[in-house]
Design an enzyme around this catalytic site. Sequence first.
Site, PDB file in Angstrom:
ATOM      1  NE  ARG A   1      -4.120  -1.981   1.810  1.00  0.00           N
ATOM      2  CZ  ARG A   1      -4.038  -3.008   2.653  1.00  0.00           C
ATOM      3  NH1 ARG A   1      -3.151  -2.989   3.633  1.00  0.00           N
ATOM      4  NH2 ARG A   1      -4.854  -4.029   2.522  1.00  0.00           N
TER       5      ARG A   1
ATOM      6  CE  LYS B   1      -1.324  13.520 -14.121  1.00  0.00           C
ATOM      7  NZ  LYS B   1      -1.818  13.967 -15.450  1.00  0.00           N
TER       8      LYS B   1
ATOM      9  CD  GLU C   1       6.025  15.636 -22.260  1.00  0.00           C
ATOM     10  OE1 GLU C   1       5.271  16.623 -22.255  1.00  0.00           O
ATOM     11  OE2 GLU C   1       5.630  14.465 -22.054  1.00  0.00           O
TER      12      GLU C   1
ATOM     13  CE  LYS D   1       4.995  17.146 -14.086  1.00  0.00           C
ATOM     14  NZ  LYS D   1       4.880  15.900 -14.797  1.00  0.00           N
TER      15      LYS D   1
ATOM     16  CD  GLU E   1      -4.807  15.975 -14.951  1.00  0.00           C
ATOM     17  OE1 GLU E   1      -3.742  15.363 -14.844  1.00  0.00           O
ATOM     18  OE2 GLU E   1      -5.564  15.871 -15.930  1.00  0.00           O
TER      19      GLU E   1
ATOM     20  NE  ARG F   1       0.113  16.701 -12.434  1.00  0.00           N
ATOM     21  CZ  ARG F   1       0.889  15.949 -11.700  1.00  0.00           C
ATOM     22  NH1 ARG F   1       0.738  15.906 -10.404  1.00  0.00           N
ATOM     23  NH2 ARG F   1       1.857  15.225 -12.254  1.00  0.00           N
TER      24      ARG F   1
ATOM     25  CG  ASN G   1      -3.047  15.620 -20.246  1.00  0.00           C
ATOM     26  OD1 ASN G   1      -3.783  14.904 -20.913  1.00  0.00           O
ATOM     27  ND2 ASN G   1      -2.213  15.128 -19.346  1.00  0.00           N
TER      28      ASN G   1
ATOM     29  CG  HIS H   1       0.161  14.854 -23.099  1.00  0.00           C
ATOM     30  ND1 HIS H   1       0.879  16.015 -23.312  1.00  0.00           N
ATOM     31  CD2 HIS H   1       1.027  13.986 -22.501  1.00  0.00           C
ATOM     32  CE1 HIS H   1       2.107  15.850 -22.849  1.00  0.00           C
ATOM     33  NE2 HIS H   1       2.226  14.626 -22.354  1.00  0.00           N
TER      34      HIS H   1
ATOM     35  CG  HIS I   1      -1.686  10.062 -23.740  1.00  0.00           C
ATOM     36  ND1 HIS I   1      -2.192  10.473 -22.530  1.00  0.00           N
ATOM     37  CD2 HIS I   1      -0.338  10.060 -23.587  1.00  0.00           C
ATOM     38  CE1 HIS I   1      -1.200  10.693 -21.674  1.00  0.00           C
ATOM     39  NE2 HIS I   1      -0.062  10.460 -22.300  1.00  0.00           N
TER      40      HIS I   1
ATOM     41  CG  HIS J   1       5.065  10.524 -23.992  1.00  0.00           C
ATOM     42  ND1 HIS J   1       3.707  10.330 -23.925  1.00  0.00           N
ATOM     43  CD2 HIS J   1       5.320  11.645 -23.259  1.00  0.00           C
ATOM     44  CE1 HIS J   1       3.159  11.282 -23.173  1.00  0.00           C
ATOM     45  NE2 HIS J   1       4.119  12.093 -22.758  1.00  0.00           N
TER      46      HIS J   1
HETATM   47  N1  LIG Z   1       4.674  10.576 -15.016  1.00  0.00           N
HETATM   48  C1  LIG Z   1       4.675  11.655 -15.768  1.00  0.00           C
HETATM   49  O1  LIG Z   1       4.353  12.775 -15.321  1.00  0.00           O
HETATM   50  C2  LIG Z   1       5.108  11.533 -17.194  1.00  0.00           C
HETATM   51  C3  LIG Z   1       5.432  12.689 -17.916  1.00  0.00           C
HETATM   52  C4  LIG Z   1       5.862  12.548 -19.229  1.00  0.00           C
HETATM   53  C5  LIG Z   1       5.995  11.273 -19.775  1.00  0.00           C
HETATM   54  N2  LIG Z   1       5.691  10.184 -19.050  1.00  0.00           N
HETATM   55  C6  LIG Z   1       5.882   8.833 -19.585  1.00  0.00           C
HETATM   56  O2  LIG Z   1       7.290   8.657 -19.810  1.00  0.00           O
HETATM   57  C7  LIG Z   1       7.458   7.649 -20.788  1.00  0.00           C
HETATM   58  C8  LIG Z   1       8.505   8.085 -21.777  1.00  0.00           C
HETATM   59  O3  LIG Z   1       9.718   8.334 -21.104  1.00  0.00           O
HETATM   60  P1  LIG Z   1      11.110   8.328 -21.892  1.00  0.00           P
HETATM   61  O4  LIG Z   1      10.985   9.091 -23.130  1.00  0.00           O
HETATM   62  O5  LIG Z   1      12.130   8.688 -20.907  1.00  0.00           O
HETATM   63  O6  LIG Z   1      11.192   6.820 -22.361  1.00  0.00           O
HETATM   64  P2  LIG Z   1      12.061   5.573 -21.882  1.00  0.00           P
HETATM   65  O7  LIG Z   1      12.107   5.470 -20.433  1.00  0.00           O
HETATM   66  O8  LIG Z   1      11.541   4.415 -22.654  1.00  0.00           O
HETATM   67  O9  LIG Z   1      13.511   5.963 -22.423  1.00  0.00           O
HETATM   68  C9  LIG Z   1      13.702   6.106 -23.799  1.00  0.00           C
HETATM   69  C10 LIG Z   1      14.824   5.166 -24.316  1.00  0.00           C
HETATM   70  O10 LIG Z   1      16.087   5.680 -23.927  1.00  0.00           O
HETATM   71  C11 LIG Z   1      16.836   4.681 -23.243  1.00  0.00           C
HETATM   72  N3  LIG Z   1      17.659   5.409 -22.302  1.00  0.00           N
HETATM   73  C12 LIG Z   1      17.263   5.953 -21.123  1.00  0.00           C
HETATM   74  N4  LIG Z   1      18.262   6.683 -20.610  1.00  0.00           N
HETATM   75  C13 LIG Z   1      19.299   6.582 -21.448  1.00  0.00           C
HETATM   76  C14 LIG Z   1      20.593   7.149 -21.475  1.00  0.00           C
HETATM   77  N5  LIG Z   1      20.996   7.992 -20.538  1.00  0.00           N
HETATM   78  N6  LIG Z   1      21.423   6.841 -22.502  1.00  0.00           N
HETATM   79  C15 LIG Z   1      20.989   6.027 -23.504  1.00  0.00           C
HETATM   80  N7  LIG Z   1      19.752   5.480 -23.547  1.00  0.00           N
HETATM   81  C16 LIG Z   1      18.928   5.769 -22.534  1.00  0.00           C
HETATM   82  C17 LIG Z   1      15.811   3.768 -22.668  1.00  0.00           C
HETATM   83  O11 LIG Z   1      16.342   2.499 -22.407  1.00  0.00           O
HETATM   84  C18 LIG Z   1      14.750   3.747 -23.768  1.00  0.00           C
HETATM   85  O12 LIG Z   1      15.151   2.859 -24.785  1.00  0.00           O
HETATM   86  C19 LIG Z   1       6.092   7.430 -21.433  1.00  0.00           C
HETATM   87  O13 LIG Z   1       5.571   6.215 -20.982  1.00  0.00           O
HETATM   88  C20 LIG Z   1       5.275   8.589 -20.941  1.00  0.00           C
HETATM   89  O14 LIG Z   1       3.917   8.269 -20.862  1.00  0.00           O
HETATM   90  C21 LIG Z   1       5.257  10.293 -17.763  1.00  0.00           C
HETATM   91  O1  LIG Z   2       2.234  15.617 -14.977  1.00  0.00           O
HETATM   92  C1  LIG Z   2       1.202  15.782 -15.628  1.00  0.00           C
HETATM   93  O2  LIG Z   2       0.128  16.098 -15.096  1.00  0.00           O
HETATM   94  C2  LIG Z   2       1.209  15.599 -17.086  1.00  0.00           C
HETATM   95  O3  LIG Z   2       0.164  15.609 -17.712  1.00  0.00           O
HETATM   96  C3  LIG Z   2       2.539  15.409 -17.747  1.00  0.00           C
HETATM   97  C4  LIG Z   2       2.474  14.650 -19.064  1.00  0.00           C
HETATM   98  O4  LIG Z   2       3.597  15.063 -19.811  1.00  0.00           O
HETATM   99  C5  LIG Z   2       2.586  13.151 -18.893  1.00  0.00           C
HETATM  100  O5  LIG Z   2       2.695  12.539 -20.151  1.00  0.00           O
HETATM  101  C6  LIG Z   2       1.523  12.470 -18.043  1.00  0.00           C
HETATM  102  O6  LIG Z   2       1.902  11.132 -17.785  1.00  0.00           O
HETATM  103  C7  LIG Z   2       0.171  12.445 -18.687  1.00  0.00           C
HETATM  104  O7  LIG Z   2      -0.738  12.130 -17.704  1.00  0.00           O
HETATM  105  P1  LIG Z   2      -2.173  11.491 -17.975  1.00  0.00           P
HETATM  106  O8  LIG Z   2      -2.878  11.735 -16.698  1.00  0.00           O
HETATM  107  O9  LIG Z   2      -2.771  12.204 -19.146  1.00  0.00           O
HETATM  108  O10 LIG Z   2      -1.941  10.058 -18.259  1.00  0.00           O
HETATM  109 ZN   LIG Z   3       3.877  13.781 -21.498  1.00  0.00          ZN
END
Ligand SMILES: NC(=O)c1ccc[n+]([C@@H]2O[C@H](COP(=O)([O-])OP(=O)(O)OC[C@H]3O[C@@H](n4cnc5c(N)ncnc54)[C@H](O)[C@@H]3O)[C@@H](O)[C@H]2O)c1
Ligand SMILES: O=C(O)C(=O)C[C@@H](O)[C@H](O)[C@H](O)COP(=O)(O)O
Ligand SMILES: [Zn+2]
Length: 362
Positions: free
Chosen positions: A124, A145, A187, A229, A239, A243, A247, A250, A254, A267
């Site tokens: 949890r 998130k 982003e 951010k 959100e 917040r 998006n 997005h 998405h 992404h």
């Molecule tokens: N939680 C949030 O607020 C939020 C915000 C934006 C995006 N996201 C999510 O993040 C994800 C995308 O993240 P990403 O673009 O970092 O993708 P990722 O984590 O898949 O990394 C991209 C690629 O780069 C490689 N890599 C990572 N670091 C490296 C480095 N230093 N050198 C060489 N290769 C490296 C990874 O292995 C992968 O192949 C999506 O799923 C998206 O939905 C979440």
């Molecule tokens: O942090 C947030 O809030 C965002 O919307 C950041 C986005 O860049 C990110 O891709 C996030 O994961 C999207 O959230 P979701 O709630 O639309 O899935």
């Molecule tokens: Zn995003």
Amino acid sequence: MGSSILHVHSSQHTYPIIIEPGCRKRTFAFIDQYITRKPTKYLIITDDNVAPLYLEDVVHSFPSSETVETYVVPSGEQSKSFKQYEETVTAALKYRLDRRSLIIALGGGVVGDLAGFVAASYMRGIPFIQIPTTLLAHDSSVGGKVGINHSLGKNMVGAFHQPSLVLYDPEALLSLPEREWRSGFAEVIKHGFIADKDLLEWLVTHVTSFQEWDMDILSEMLYRSIQVKANIVQEDEKEQGVRAFLNFGHTLGHAIEAEAGYGAITHGEAVAIGIVYALRLSEKCFEVNLQSAPYLEKLKSLGYQLDIPKQLSADGLLERMSVDKKAYNQVIRFVLLKAIGKPVVQGMSGTVLLDELKREVK
Ligand SMILES: NC(=O)c1ccc[n+]([C@@H]2O[C@H](COP(=O)([O-])OP(=O)(O)OC[C@H]3O[C@@H](n4cnc5c(N)ncnc54)[C@H](O)[C@@H]3O)[C@@H](O)[C@H]2O)c1
Ligand SMILES: O=C(O)C(=O)C[C@@H](O)[C@H](O)[C@H](O)COP(=O)(O)O
Ligand SMILES: [Zn+2]
């Protein structure tokens, strides 16, 4: 090269974001300084691209008296799955993590979202920290998130679970392939469009290619983009209001990722296409000229493909957008701009959305 620090004030706790070249090699020292309750053990979760590059640096920062376990997932969006989630929880159980153990997400947004969701749900909820290694993760590592994908929609299962510390080492980004710089930069551009026109202007002047980076420019870009951010997250952590501006780009982005099959389009690539579409919708809805041409030219010069991929059908994308998390009462809601830096959330008619989609796709 200097170090900079920002703080995020959340309902769970206040946490620091440290941007410092080489900081990954001092992970334990930072944990010792900033995590008040000493963890019983540590589980570093990373992926199979990042592990050979940086895992050893992080592990070696710990004294031999600490118990440090590691778990490596396959790289790529496909790892934000129910299967990978279950396997990662299984690893945590086998390593006997308890409620006072600390999960360390070492990697990009995929590792951060997955490991963060494991931390949010394991027994949890246990604490976790982020060590982002992609440019994109300046966004994903901040704000709490966390989650995984469902075949019917992106990030459909997840939680808000704030990290206890974000350790951002810009040096670790230098191994990124050009495609991943492009993905992450989308982003940064998004943060400029929704909240910081000066940042957009600065990017046009200071970012001329993804091949070579000046460490000061890179650190400043990370700092300024994270600042946008963090400010929004602090104002509306879960959100309920502003917040949703994060998006921007997005709703379509998405939909493109899911429709193309997770991982086929990154992404950030999808978000960049979504930003252009949202800019067009904004100009149409509010009868304004956003004067975004210089920024779109910049994106093109950096190699972005900004058209909706031809193989994706407009009807399929509309269907995907209808399950977006901002939609309710069957109304799709879009983040649009009344001006640069002035976002609003706007209910949209399916017909308008489809017409605009069909201007570009079959
Ligand atoms: N939680 C949030 O607020 C939020 C915000 C934006 C995006 N996201 C999510 O993040 C994800 C995308 O993240 P990403 O673009 O970092 O993708 P990722 O984590 O898949 O990394 C991209 C690629 O780069 C490689 N890599 C990572 N670091 C490296 C480095 N230093 N050198 C060489 N290769 C490296 C990874 O292995 C992968 O192949 C999506 O799923 C998206 O939905 C979440
Ligand atoms: O942090 C947030 O809030 C965002 O919307 C950041 C986005 O860049 C990110 O891709 C996030 O994961 C999207 O959230 P979701 O709630 O639309 O899935
Ligand atoms: Zn995003």
